[in-house]
Structure formats: structure tokens, C-alpha cells
Design a protein around this motif. Sequence first.
Motif, PDB file in Angstrom:
ATOM      1  N   ASP A   1       0.823  -1.224   0.000  1.00 56.95           N
ATOM      2  CA  ASP A   1       0.000   0.000   0.000  1.00 56.95           C
ATOM      3  C   ASP A   1       0.852   1.267   0.000  1.00 56.95           C
ATOM      4  OD1 ASP A   1      -2.702   1.148   0.128  1.00 56.95           O
ATOM      5  OD2 ASP A   1      -2.058   1.919   2.089  1.00 56.95           O
ATOM      6  N   ASP A   2       2.145   1.144   0.242  1.00 59.26           N
ATOM      7  CA  ASP A   2       3.033   2.309   0.241  1.00 59.26           C
ATOM      8  C   ASP A   2       3.872   2.411  -1.033  1.00 59.26           C
ATOM      9  OD1 ASP A   2       2.230   3.256   2.733  1.00 59.26           O
ATOM     10  OD2 ASP A   2       3.632   1.944   3.787  1.00 59.26           O
ATOM     11  N   ALA A   3       3.445   1.739  -2.097  1.00 55.00           N
ATOM     12  CA  ALA A   3       4.180   1.785  -3.373  1.00 55.00           C
ATOM     13  C   ALA A   3       3.924   3.131  -4.048  1.00 55.00           C
ATOM     14  CB  ALA A   3       3.762   0.635  -4.269  1.00 55.00           C
ATOM     15  N   LEU A   4       4.815   4.062  -3.817  1.00 54.49           N
ATOM     16  CA  LEU A   4       4.641   5.435  -4.293  1.00 54.49           C
ATOM     17  C   LEU A   4       4.351   5.506  -5.786  1.00 54.49           C
ATOM     18  CD1 LEU A   4       4.887   8.552  -3.867  1.00 54.49           C
ATOM     19  CD2 LEU A   4       7.347   8.280  -4.331  1.00 54.49           C
ATOM     20  N   LEU A   5       5.180   4.849  -6.589  1.00 55.28           N
ATOM     21  CA  LEU A   5       5.033   4.965  -8.039  1.00 55.28           C
ATOM     22  C   LEU A   5       3.725   4.359  -8.536  1.00 55.28           C
ATOM     23  CD1 LEU A   5       8.668   4.201  -9.232  1.00 55.28           C
ATOM     24  CD2 LEU A   5       7.575   6.412  -8.864  1.00 55.28           C
ATOM     25  N   ALA A   6       3.232   3.337  -7.847  1.00 53.73           N
ATOM     26  CA  ALA A   6       1.955   2.749  -8.236  1.00 53.73           C
ATOM     27  C   ALA A   6       0.812   3.727  -8.003  1.00 53.73           C
ATOM     28  CB  ALA A   6       1.718   1.446  -7.482  1.00 53.73           C
ATOM     29  N   TRP A   7       0.863   4.472  -6.895  1.00 51.24           N
ATOM     30  CA  TRP A   7      -0.166   5.487  -6.646  1.00 51.24           C
ATOM     31  C   TRP A   7      -0.099   6.604  -7.691  1.00 51.24           C
ATOM     32  CZ3 TRP A   7      -4.266   4.601  -4.006  1.00 51.24           C
ATOM     33  CH2 TRP A   7      -4.242   3.763  -2.885  1.00 51.24           C
ATOM     34  N   ILE A   8       1.116   7.042  -8.035  1.00 46.70           N
ATOM     35  CA  ILE A   8       1.253   8.087  -9.055  1.00 46.70           C
ATOM     36  C   ILE A   8       0.763   7.579 -10.405  1.00 46.70           C
ATOM     37  CG2 ILE A   8       2.912   9.507 -10.339  1.00 46.70           C
ATOM     38  CD1 ILE A   8       4.656   9.550  -7.814  1.00 46.70           C
ATOM     39  N   ALA A   9       1.165   6.352 -10.749  1.00 47.02           N
ATOM     40  CA  ALA A   9       0.768   5.776 -12.032  1.00 47.02           C
ATOM     41  C   ALA A   9      -0.748   5.623 -12.118  1.00 47.02           C
ATOM     42  CB  ALA A   9       1.447   4.421 -12.217  1.00 47.02           C
ATOM     43  N   LYS A  10      -1.347   5.125 -11.035  1.00 42.73           N
ATOM     44  CA  LYS A  10      -2.800   4.971 -11.026  1.00 42.73           C
ATOM     45  C   LYS A  10      -3.480   6.331 -11.132  1.00 42.73           C
ATOM     46  CE  LYS A  10      -6.656   3.067  -8.354  1.00 42.73           C
ATOM     47  NZ  LYS A  10      -7.070   2.386  -7.095  1.00 42.73           N
ATOM     48  N   GLY A  11      -2.941   7.327 -10.444  1.00 46.43           N
ATOM     49  CA  GLY A  11      -3.502   8.672 -10.540  1.00 46.43           C
ATOM     50  C   GLY A  11      -3.448   9.205 -11.956  1.00 46.43           C
TER      51      GLY A  11
END
Length: 231
Positions: free
Chosen positions: A183-193
Motif C-alpha cells: 500500500d506504500d508503493a509510491l510509483l503505483a499510486w502516481i501511475a494509477k492517478g
Amino acid sequence: IADQGQTPEQVTEHEEEEVGHIGVGRPVSVAEPMQKAEGLASSRAIDMPASSAYGRAMSLYKLGKYKTALKALDNISENYLDTAEEHSLRANCHFEMRDYEMAIQDFMMVIEVDPNDHHAHYRCGMANLGLRRSGEALAYFDTALRILPDDLPTLMGKGDAYYLNKDYMEATVYFDKVLGHDDDALLAWIAKGNALFHLKKMDKASICFAKAIQIDPGSMSSFIGQGYIHF
């Protein structure tokens, strides 16, 4: 923040050394460890006369001296070439230098020796992403995931390939798989955004960028993404 005609990805192109998602920088994985050029299966081990040159090349690779590492490999006698280890190390050097075509050629030599070498399939996928070839990348990632189904960098890479192909909905599926494990995968959150931004799901995209900022308050990509949503 930037010209109105630009997307969040275009604004952050200058961050390519920092950001790993294909939409916001060069294709490096979300959580890729030190590359394993040692220990690959081989039709024959590196012989003793070649071991010193190979060991020097490996040390240079780990120091980030990729061109010098390749020169050290050139000192290996022709009688001891064509091991999986040698091709893998060459491929990793070419990859880090962004010479993706050469990297693919050498990784294919590794795959000939060991068709189940996950690292070689994964990095062929990443090299194809670097060449903007989403279809080829997806094929390699599919094979890599058959070998290691829950490998986070490969799941991220497959999401990146769908993103590059402008299949943003499918991209979010794989970014969510990464987030399901971390849940703390920074790049995954940015990519999903970014993907949700393109799908015009601004509220959901905003939540993703907010989560990324919470993880890393210094993430410029996240702030820029939020800025575009509220611009």
C-alpha cells in the motif's frame, strides 16, 4: 505550474532519474532490487581463466561503471564466451546505459539457456518499454508473470505497458495489484492517478495523488498531478 497544453507526464519528463513510471519518466521498476547477473543457470560454468575478468566486470557493474564493465568482459577469451552469466551481465550493462536493443539481444541468449529465467524476461519487457513497444513488452511480462505471478516490478511493468498503449483502465488493474501487496508503493499510486486522470475520473485520481503525497511529501509528480486536477 506549467503550460496548459501539457499533461502531468509531460511536465515531469525532467524527473526521469527520480520517477520510475513510464507515464512520468524512464522505465525502471517500482521496487526492483539489485540486478542479479550472478547465479543464472548455464550450459557450463564460467571457466577459471575467465573468472577474474568476469569478477572484475561484475564489480564494475555494481559500481555503475557499465562501459568499463563491458570492456572487461571483452577480455574474456573467446573460448569461454556464451555463458548465461556473461550474456546476463552484458545485457544488464546495456540496459543501464539505455541501449535497449543490445540488452534484448543478450537477454535472449540467456533465455535460450534457461527459458524460465524470470529476470531476463522481465528486463526484456522493460527494454521494450524503453523502446515504446508496448505489445512486445506485454508478451515478455506475461511470460515473467507465469514464472513469478506475484512479482511486484513485473506487475508494475505490465501496468506501464497498458498505460503506454493508452489502455488506462487495464493499467489500473495492474497498479491495483501492486498496491494490494504494498500500500506504500509510491510509483503505483502516481501511475494509477495518471491513468485515472486520463479516464477523467478526477476525484479518484486526486485520492491517488493525495496518497502519494502522504507517502512522500517531496514527490513533485504528485503535486503536479493534483495541480492539474484542481487547475
